[in-house]
Design a protein around this motif. Structure first.
Motif, short mmCIF file in Angstrom:
data_model
loop_
_atom_site.label_atom_id
_atom_site.label_comp_id
_atom_site.label_asym_id
_atom_site.label_seq_id
_atom_site.Cartn_x
_atom_site.Cartn_y
_atom_site.Cartn_z
N ARG A 73 0.84 -1.20 0.00
CA ARG A 73 0.00 0.00 0.00
C ARG A 73 0.88 1.25 0.00
O ARG A 73 1.29 1.75 1.04
N PHE A 83 -7.77 -2.58 -14.69
CA PHE A 83 -7.83 -1.52 -13.69
C PHE A 83 -9.16 -1.59 -12.97
O PHE A 83 -10.21 -1.72 -13.61
N HIS A 92 -7.59 -4.47 -9.71
CA HIS A 92 -6.36 -3.86 -10.24
C HIS A 92 -5.32 -4.85 -10.80
O HIS A 92 -4.13 -4.55 -10.83
N ARG A 96 0.58 -6.60 -9.63
CA ARG A 96 1.09 -5.99 -8.39
C ARG A 96 1.33 -7.00 -7.27
O ARG A 96 1.86 -6.64 -6.22
N HIS A 166 0.08 3.53 -10.41
CA HIS A 166 -0.83 4.01 -9.35
C HIS A 166 -0.02 4.78 -8.29
O HIS A 166 0.12 4.31 -7.15
N LYS A 190 -16.20 8.15 -9.74
CA LYS A 190 -16.51 6.85 -9.13
C LYS A 190 -17.18 7.00 -7.76
O LYS A 190 -17.77 6.05 -7.25
N ASP A 211 -12.46 10.08 -6.21
CA ASP A 211 -12.06 8.89 -6.97
C ASP A 211 -12.52 9.12 -8.42
O ASP A 211 -13.67 8.87 -8.76
N TRP A 245 -7.15 10.09 -6.71
CA TRP A 245 -7.82 9.33 -5.64
C TRP A 245 -7.34 9.75 -4.26
O TRP A 245 -6.13 9.87 -4.02
N GLU A 270 -2.54 9.14 -10.75
CA GLU A 270 -2.10 7.93 -11.45
C GLU A 270 -2.14 8.14 -12.96
O GLU A 270 -3.10 8.71 -13.46
C1 BG6 Z 1 -7.84 3.77 -7.29
C2 BG6 Z 1 -9.27 3.46 -7.65
O1 BG6 Z 1 -7.07 3.79 -8.44
O2 BG6 Z 1 -7.35 2.75 -6.42
C3 BG6 Z 1 -10.10 3.39 -6.39
O3 BG6 Z 1 -9.79 4.47 -8.54
C4 BG6 Z 1 -9.51 2.35 -5.44
O4 BG6 Z 1 -11.44 3.07 -6.69
C5 BG6 Z 1 -8.04 2.67 -5.20
O5 BG6 Z 1 -10.22 2.36 -4.22
C6 BG6 Z 1 -7.32 1.66 -4.31
O6 BG6 Z 1 -7.50 0.36 -4.77
P1 BG6 Z 1 -6.94 -0.88 -3.98
O7 BG6 Z 1 -7.39 -2.09 -4.73
O8 BG6 Z 1 -5.43 -0.74 -3.96
O9 BG6 Z 1 -7.51 -0.78 -2.59
#
Ligand code: BG6
Length: 299
Positions: A73, A83, A92, A96, A166, A190, A211, A245, A270
């Motif tokens: 994260r 995506f 996603h 990753r 991202h 979103k 978002d 985001w 991103e």
């Molecule tokens: C962003 C999306 O790119 O990533 C969001 O637009 C999403 O909707 C965010 O919540 C994080 O995603 P994740 O899968 O890493 O929790």
């Protein structure tokens, strides 16, 4: 390859070393005259990048997991080949959470260091309708440069996929941040049930959950951070979408790998090719997306 073999093959004394990172995941430590960076083979993820006279450029959650099968994260997750949410699959894409193969490390004439990684073969790769290869070159120097090259390995079929770098940016305080470069651009909101809207603001400020998938936009974006007195220019090529985001309070609380207050210290801007901007690559051809992050002090 175990860590000893990786060290023998890829270390460049004084510039690139290999070590066990968090969760004992193999990590490249890059130390140039201008900057330092940590790059995990897991997800090919640049987890940290910091210029020597500046605060960290990339946000990395203190609650991040560093485990097989889980995404890190923060930093720059590589989102590929889809995506967002996907029926019966992880969000996603799988890139990753894969351990990428280290292909090469090299020293640039200007003192920078480059690391090249390749997405490994996997059952998920084999299931994709068209075979493809993904190579990712990370150049650490005065700036952080990221180049994702996708090659269609089929001689007959088109390759269709989505990709996104991202990028999580560290900010002084979200209320002191303005994001410029998206005025007049159409986006999917979103948060509002994916309604189509057009950005009317010269600069975007964040004071609630945001978002948004901005479409058909190839321009640079600038993040101005009045608290850290820093401007970050997101320069991109080969990318038609920009996603902005910030999870804000409720979503932050709901995410197990993200601190409750961390939404105050980050924003994701991103660069990618997603939704109606998804990539279509002709048989035997390839496409490269390049993102360069350039910082500057502001008063
Ligand atoms: C962003 C999306 O790119 O990533 C969001 O637009 C999403 O909707 C965010 O919540 C994080 O995603 P994740 O899968 O890493 O929790």
């Amino acid at each position: 390859m175990n860590i000893k073999e990786l060290q023998k093959r890829f270390e460049i004394p004084g510039l690139v070393s290999l070590t066990d990172g968090s969760g004992d995941l193999p990590m490249l430590w890059v130390d140039t005259q201008w900057s330092v960076a940590e790059i995990y083979l897991h997800g090919a993820q640049v987890a940290t990048f910091q210029k020597k006279n500046e605060p960290a450029l990339l946000f990395l959650s203190e609650e991040s997991r560093f485990e097989e099968g889980q995404a890190i994260r923060g930093g720059v997750p590589v989102i590929l080949p889809w995506f967002g949410a996907r029926d019966g699959d992880m969000a996603h894409g799988f890139a990753r959470v894969k351990d990428w193969e280290l292909k090469a490390t090299s020293a640039g004439k200007d003192g920078s260091a480059q690391v090249v990684l390749r997405l490994p073969d996997s059952p998920e790769m084999a299931k994709w309708p068209t075979p493809f290869a993904a190579e990712y070159a990370v150049t650490v120097g005065k700036t952080l440069k990221l180049e994702l090259r996708i090659e269609n390995l089929s001689k007959e079929r088109e390759l269709v996929l989505e990709e996104c770098l991202h990028t999580y940016f560290e900010v002084g305080e979200i209320g002191s941040v303005s994001i410029a470069g998206l005025k007049g651009v159409e986006y999917l909101d979103k948060v509002g049930g994916s309604a189509k809207k057009t950005e009317t603001n010269e600069v975007i400020r964040i004071a609630s959950e945001v978002d948004r998938v901005y479409m058909d936009t190839t321009g640079d974006v600038e993040i101005r951070d009045a608290k850290l007195k820093r401007s970050i220019r997101v320069k991109k090529e080969g990318s038609q979408s920009t996603v902005v985001w910030n999870p804000w309070i409720e979503k932050a609380k709901a995410m197990a790998d993200f601190g409750d207050e961390e939404y105050l210290k980050m924003v994701c801007v991103e660069s990618g090719n997603v939704g109606r901007n998804k990539l279509t690559i002709a048989p035997g051809k390839n496409a490269t997306m390049t993102v360069e992050l350039v910082t500057e002090k502001i008063s």
